[in-house]
Design an enzyme around this catalytic site. Sequence first.
Site, PDB file in Angstrom:
ATOM      1  CD  GLN A 186      56.858  71.865  35.639  1.00 22.12           C
ATOM      2  OE1 GLN A 186      56.874  70.731  36.134  1.00 22.12           O
ATOM      3  NE2 GLN A 186      56.967  72.063  34.334  1.00 22.12           N
ATOM      4  CG  ASN A 209      50.348  64.532  33.374  1.00 25.08           C
ATOM      5  OD1 ASN A 209      50.473  64.798  34.573  1.00 25.08           O
ATOM      6  ND2 ASN A 209      51.169  65.008  32.462  1.00 25.08           N
ATOM      7  CB  SER A 233      36.682  60.152  32.113  1.00 23.01           C
ATOM      8  OG  SER A 233      35.446  60.800  32.156  1.00 23.01           O
ATOM      9  CD  GLN A 255      33.489  59.197  29.839  1.00 20.39           C
ATOM     10  OE1 GLN A 255      32.580  60.006  29.895  1.00 20.39           O
ATOM     11  NE2 GLN A 255      34.710  59.503  30.234  1.00 20.39           N
ATOM     12  CG  HIS A 258      37.266  61.707  27.887  1.00 15.84           C
ATOM     13  ND1 HIS A 258      37.698  63.001  27.734  1.00 15.84           N
ATOM     14  CD2 HIS A 258      35.942  61.782  28.159  1.00 15.84           C
ATOM     15  CE1 HIS A 258      36.679  63.824  27.901  1.00 15.84           C
ATOM     16  NE2 HIS A 258      35.596  63.118  28.151  1.00 15.84           N
ATOM     17  CD  GLU A 322      33.805  61.274  35.446  1.00 14.34           C
ATOM     18  OE1 GLU A 322      34.223  60.323  34.739  1.00 14.34           O
ATOM     19  OE2 GLU A 322      34.265  62.431  35.378  1.00 14.34           O
ATOM     20  CG  HIS A 323      29.849  61.202  33.141  1.00 18.86           C
ATOM     21  ND1 HIS A 323      31.186  60.897  32.989  1.00 18.86           N
ATOM     22  CD2 HIS A 323      29.768  62.556  33.193  1.00 18.86           C
ATOM     23  CE1 HIS A 323      31.888  62.020  32.942  1.00 18.86           C
ATOM     24  NE2 HIS A 323      31.053  63.056  33.068  1.00 18.86           N
ATOM     25  CG  ASP A 356      31.115  65.960  29.108  1.00 23.62           C
ATOM     26  OD1 ASP A 356      31.105  65.710  30.322  1.00 23.62           O
ATOM     27  OD2 ASP A 356      31.236  65.083  28.232  1.00 23.62           O
ATOM     28  CG  HIS A 415      35.807  71.814  78.291  1.00 23.54           C
ATOM     29  ND1 HIS A 415      37.150  71.595  78.396  1.00 23.54           N
ATOM     30  CD2 HIS A 415      35.542  71.834  76.955  1.00 23.54           C
ATOM     31  CE1 HIS A 415      37.679  71.478  77.181  1.00 23.54           C
ATOM     32  NE2 HIS A 415      36.719  71.623  76.283  1.00 23.54           N
TER      33      HIS A 415
END
Lengths: 430, 430
Positions: A186, A209, A233, A255, A258, A322-323, A356, A415
Amino acid sequence: MKTFIKPQLSDWSTLTSRPTKETQDLQKIVLDVFEKIQTEKDQAIIDFTEKFDKVRLVSLEVSTEEIEEAKSLISEELKQAIQLAASNIEKFHALQREDVKIIETTKGVNCWRESRGIENVGIYIPGGTAPLFSTVLMLGIPAKLAGCHNIILCTPPNQEGKIHPAILYTANLIGIEKIYKVGGIQAIGALTFGTETIQKVDKIFGPGNQYVTAAKQVAQNFGVAIDMPAGPSEVLVIADETSVPKYVAADLLSQAEHGIDSQVILLTNNEQILNDTIAKINAQLKVLPRKELANKALENSRGIVLNSIEECITFSNIYAPEHLIIACETVENYIEKIINAGSVFLGNYSCESAGDYASGTNHTLPTNGYAKNYSGVSLDSFIKKITFQKLTTEGIQNIGPAIELMAEAEELFAHKNAVTLRLLDLRSKA
Amino acid sequence: MKTFIKPQLSDWSTLTSRPTKETQDLQKIVLDVFEKIQTEKDQAIIDFTEKFDKVRLVSLEVSTEEIEEAKSLISEELKQAIQLAASNIEKFHALQREDVKIIETTKGVNCWRESRGIENVGIYIPGGTAPLFSTVLMLGIPAKLAGCHNIILCTPPNQEGKIHPAILYTANLIGIEKIYKVGGIQAIGALTFGTETIQKVDKIFGPGNQYVTAAKQVAQNFGVAIDMPAGPSEVLVIADETSVPKYVAADLLSQAEHGIDSQVILLTNNEQILNDTIAKINAQLKVLPRKELANKALENSRGIVLNSIEECITFSNIYAPEHLIIACETVENYIEKIINAGSVFLGNYSCESAGDYASGTNHTLPTNGYAKNYSGVSLDSFIKKITFQKLTTEGIQNIGPAIELMAEAEELFAHKNAVTLRLLDLRSKA
């Protein structure tokens, strides 16, 4: 953690793959919520919040009183920590501003780009027990620097209808004035279509999520842009004999905690380092509050011995983490070889937690291999770059004949005519 | 062209809206083609090409002989025109390179970004009678400058199995070596999944018909990035008493000739300019080869008189045009007021054709109002910016305590521990 000692190249494809997971198709659920928001607006938001967050709100907007209350609930030490982080994040992102550079590509033809903040941006901050106020900094500070006019923050309320004070304190600190108690599908719907209270935005940022992720994907079909595709992650650590196993273990665990779908990978050219790190992981895990989550994540994770650090970097480029932590004392020679990664941490003292929270770099980064084709969030994510050009009479005379030829070859005669008319006038004046 | 004289503000919402069109849901068709390509690879490509392009290919790849033949078929004048355009496009896009800037956000905490080319990129060039070799320049040159390793160009063959020589000449000129005779959904499928002949890419660029557009949308669900959402081309011209009606008419027509769903809008503070421009449009239209297309497009189009040029710019920012021409002699004061536009053309001699072909700016731009949330294609589109950080022992000591506090407040204790372990070691050494 599964371990592999000098696996064959033919196994790399499996070893660099992510765990596949059943993704539920949530599109139908999202579209139903979106439809109700389009017709019933605020009322729909209030009803969905009652249904999903178990609280019937009187007002969607966070009040000044609630902000003031939040300020009184945060310790002075935490305030100072957040201020230090905010200052570093602001410094790093301010450096990303681009000066206007005008180039005369041909005599009389001047071209340049100017940046403009995206006017209306939405920032989604997940709820739950751990309040991600650090993400408020990571998204709010570049939005402010970019000059976005309307910065709208949505975050779900708890069952008392409250937002965590650290989120409110942080948002207020960096000047975000519009904060709404709405989460989940929502929230994304409200930001996509607008309601009486919540303004429609041009781009939506932030983690969430699976429902929020699905809603952001669907929102793109309604003209809204999003920061990037989301996924679990992940970190990849490259270690050699100069690495400190307990630090490597701590970074891998930071990590893994998470969530159960986090993935951590350790690459090394040294089997002893692998074994020592695993021993340290097991020791550190015992005292971790989120040890069950971390343990699950470690089941998906890999410790791999390769022939050299160069080979580790080749592997990492295929995986596109990612890292990426290069936990070696000497790192300079490896930097230019890194092609695919979201954010890179160099040496024994650059732990992922630094990026982070407080070093200044952004922590909103491409996961799931998207580091191959996406950058992390930066000031760029909150601006558009508009191109400008101004041709003088000399300019159009210099490039006009080429335009006429090319337009004719593409069979676009209007053109061509736009140039011909101008050139004829200039020739008759000459 | 429908005209409106000083419409009320309440009508602006309708006047700034795009014509809504029935979009057919092509997702099912795309997924069927994609599925066949995933299993049958090259064979599927050859079969679909026979079905849709009416030619059974022996080889998908364009040969060296075909390139050489193409070179011999292009006139020297057109070659020089393409070279001039290529040179200007290269100059403008080379200017977009970003220097590495290292910032010490806190003593001992160094952060920076480095750019890396996206390794594998696909460029789609539509077929048809008008060969869009200018788009080869607009996408191929920044890809080369970005350092993309593999640049793969797909374009549909004609019924003789040939590619237009201007496309081959241009691709060869700028150093694109992998050119495949495949168009439509099957081209996007090949670039998304890879076949024996055509390599899978990380990002797909380029215009196309509704099938190509739908295929690019769907491709995103399979891990590929795309340049931007597509829509019909459009121009908005702002004119005052210093504008030249025949130029304005020619610029509007050069957009209208693109297709029946193109949209052109003229805004002015001067009713006489509106009337004069419409008269010139009618006169120029008569001799235009694509006059039927242009005429249809003009039916969707609007000429609007507003109270001032400032008001025209406000209107334009709401509409967010792909191309914005400010056809006034004095433009400097208006530049900073422009917030939403893809590319802006300033003054009487900066016709849209200049940017379409040869001034140096890119012609792949956000349409359909996406100029509110997307930039046009630039060097940025072909690179990722990776963040790097290196903390010294002093650095982690300076920001470590803040990280510990923040991680604890977010209840991420492994994140905290990664810092704590390092700080304890450093304290014991001190």
